[in-house]
Design an enzyme around this catalytic site. Structure first.
Site, PDB file in Angstrom:
ATOM      1  N   ASP A  17      -3.368   2.569  -5.693  1.00 27.03           N
ATOM      2  CA  ASP A  17      -2.130   2.531  -4.907  1.00 27.03           C
ATOM      3  C   ASP A  17      -1.983   1.300  -4.020  1.00 27.03           C
ATOM      4  O   ASP A  17      -1.244   1.330  -3.044  1.00 27.03           O
ATOM      5  CB  ASP A  17      -2.023   3.807  -4.057  1.00 27.03           C
ATOM      6  N   GLU A  18      -2.656   0.230  -4.373  1.00 26.58           N
ATOM      7  CA  GLU A  18      -2.650  -0.952  -3.520  1.00 26.58           C
ATOM      8  C   GLU A  18      -2.668  -2.216  -4.360  1.00 26.58           C
ATOM      9  O   GLU A  18      -3.401  -2.268  -5.353  1.00 26.58           O
ATOM     10  CB  GLU A  18      -3.973  -1.001  -2.774  1.00 26.58           C
ATOM     11  N   ASP A  41       0.852  -1.183   0.000  1.00 31.22           N
ATOM     12  CA  ASP A  41       0.000   0.000   0.000  1.00 31.22           C
ATOM     13  C   ASP A  41       0.893   1.240   0.000  1.00 31.22           C
ATOM     14  O   ASP A  41       1.715   1.417   0.899  1.00 31.22           O
ATOM     15  CB  ASP A  41      -0.881  -0.037   1.267  1.00 31.22           C
TER      16      ASP A  41
HETATM   17 MG   LIG Z   1      -2.555   3.947   0.296  1.00 24.46          MG
END
Ligand SMILES: [Mg+2]
Length: 361
Positions: free
Chosen positions: A113-114, A15
């Site tokens: 973003d993960e 993350d």
């Molecule tokens: Mg994040």
């Protein structure tokens, strides 16, 4: 753990730390160490819309993602408020995801973003930890951004773990440490247990995951239905959901439903353009190109008409996609009042070149 089953699963969740804000700080180093909020324009506290991301410095003022930007402004008027620069974040995300992808064929991006990686094939949690470190370093080296890594025997534990030591953290939960890790956590650490469920559980005296574990399954089932059984399974650390790219998803679609039927062609075309932009964005984010565009019109009275058309060559170009959608729409539309309008893209082609993954482990 000597039971007869296939090799242990090792799942990694990565993350990015306060992604949008970190990208902004990277672009403009003078923002470093300052409270930065990316999101809607606060307009001196009168702005509408929400905070997309904020830097850790901004969090110290109590600012959080998804908070109304007017509230964020009230908490810290001297924060630096920046508009969302999605093109830049998407480009950065694609670079970061491409690095992660090299480490396993079982890769699943869950948001900009993960991502999850199934790295069971590397055989041990010690190896997994080195891989985690390597990915962190590579991302930092290539993009100047930090991320947090969680490693565990399933997706849920990996995800909880990545959130434990942010920013730039790494948390490894080995199979023999599951109980030590999960027991003390509040119940809402489990994804899917929201505020409401948390409050309901608290009324039954259930505050931690350990409390949840001690619950009678039947009682949980009576109170929460299937969800109750799922909660109990996760509390036990049982989670065998697969890491896989959602390619079971064969199309990317979006539709607009009107509160009142629409007969104005210019409104419909403008919405068609918005819909195309939405699906094209998501296409690009996944690193695909598409061959086929489908337009669906639902007329008043639930009469559906839809039509698909394909390109000669796969594309990701918004103009090309919109032109095709407009042709299909023009062909389909017979000027009856429209209840809803939808666009979907399909016939995906992988635009990304999968690079060699590390076979050295
Ligand atoms: Mg994040």
């Amino acid at each position: 753990m000597t039971e007869n089953r296939p090799a242990q699963r090792i799942i990694m969740h990565i993350d990015m730390d306060s992604f949008f804000a970190s990208v902004e700080v990277r672009e403009n180093p003078s923002l470093k160490g300052k409270p930065v909020v990316v999101g809607a324009d606060p307009k001196g506290g009168k702005g509408r819309g929400v905070v997309s991301t904020c830097s850790y410095e901004a969090r110290e003022y109590g600012i959080r993602s998804a908070m109304p930007v007017s509230t964020a402004y009230r908490l810290c008027p001297e924060c630096i408020f920046l508009p969302v620069n999605m093109q830049l974040y998407k480009k950065t995300s694609a670079n970061v995801m491409n690095i992660m992808r090299e480490y396993s064929d079982k890769f699943q991006q869950v948001s900009i973003d993960e991502a999850y990686l199934d790295i069971s094939f590397i055989g041990s949690y010690d190896n997994a930890e080195s891989v985690g470190r390597e990915i962190k370093e590579r991302i930092f080296h290539a993009e100047g951004l930090t991320c947090s890594v969680g490693i565990g025997p399933g997706k849920v534990i990996a995800k909880i773990a990545s959130g434990m030591n942010k920013p730039a953290g790494m948390t490894v939960v080995r199979p023999d440490a599951i109980r030590d890790f999960l027991d003390p956590l509040p119940v809402d650490a489990i994804p899917g247990i929201g505020k409401k469920t948390k409050v309901r559980l608290e009324k039954h005296g259930i505050v931690t995951i350990k409390d949840l574990l001690g619950c009678d399954i039947q009682e949980l089932k009576d109170a929460f239905g299937k969800h109750g059984i799922m909660m109990h399974r996760l509390a036990r650390g049982i989670d065998d959901s697969e890491v896989r790219e959602k390619e079971g998803q064969k199309s990317i679609g979006k539709q607009t439903t009107y509160p009142e039927d629409v007969s104005d062609t210019s409104i419909l075309l403008s919405d068609l353009s918005d819909l195309c932009e939405n699906v094209q964005n998501r296409l690009e984010l996944r690193g695909y190109s598409c061959r086929t565009v489908t337009v669906k019109i639902r007329y008043a009275g639930f009469i559906d008409r839809s039509k698909a058309d394909s390109f000669l060559h796969p594309t990701i170009d918004l103009t090309v996609i919109y032109e095709k959608a407009k042709d299909i729409f023009t062909d389909l539309y017979d000027e009856r009042p429209v209840r809803s309008l939808g666009v979907s893209l399909s016939g995906f082609d992988s635009a990304k070149s999968r690079q060699s993954r590390l076979d050295d482990f």
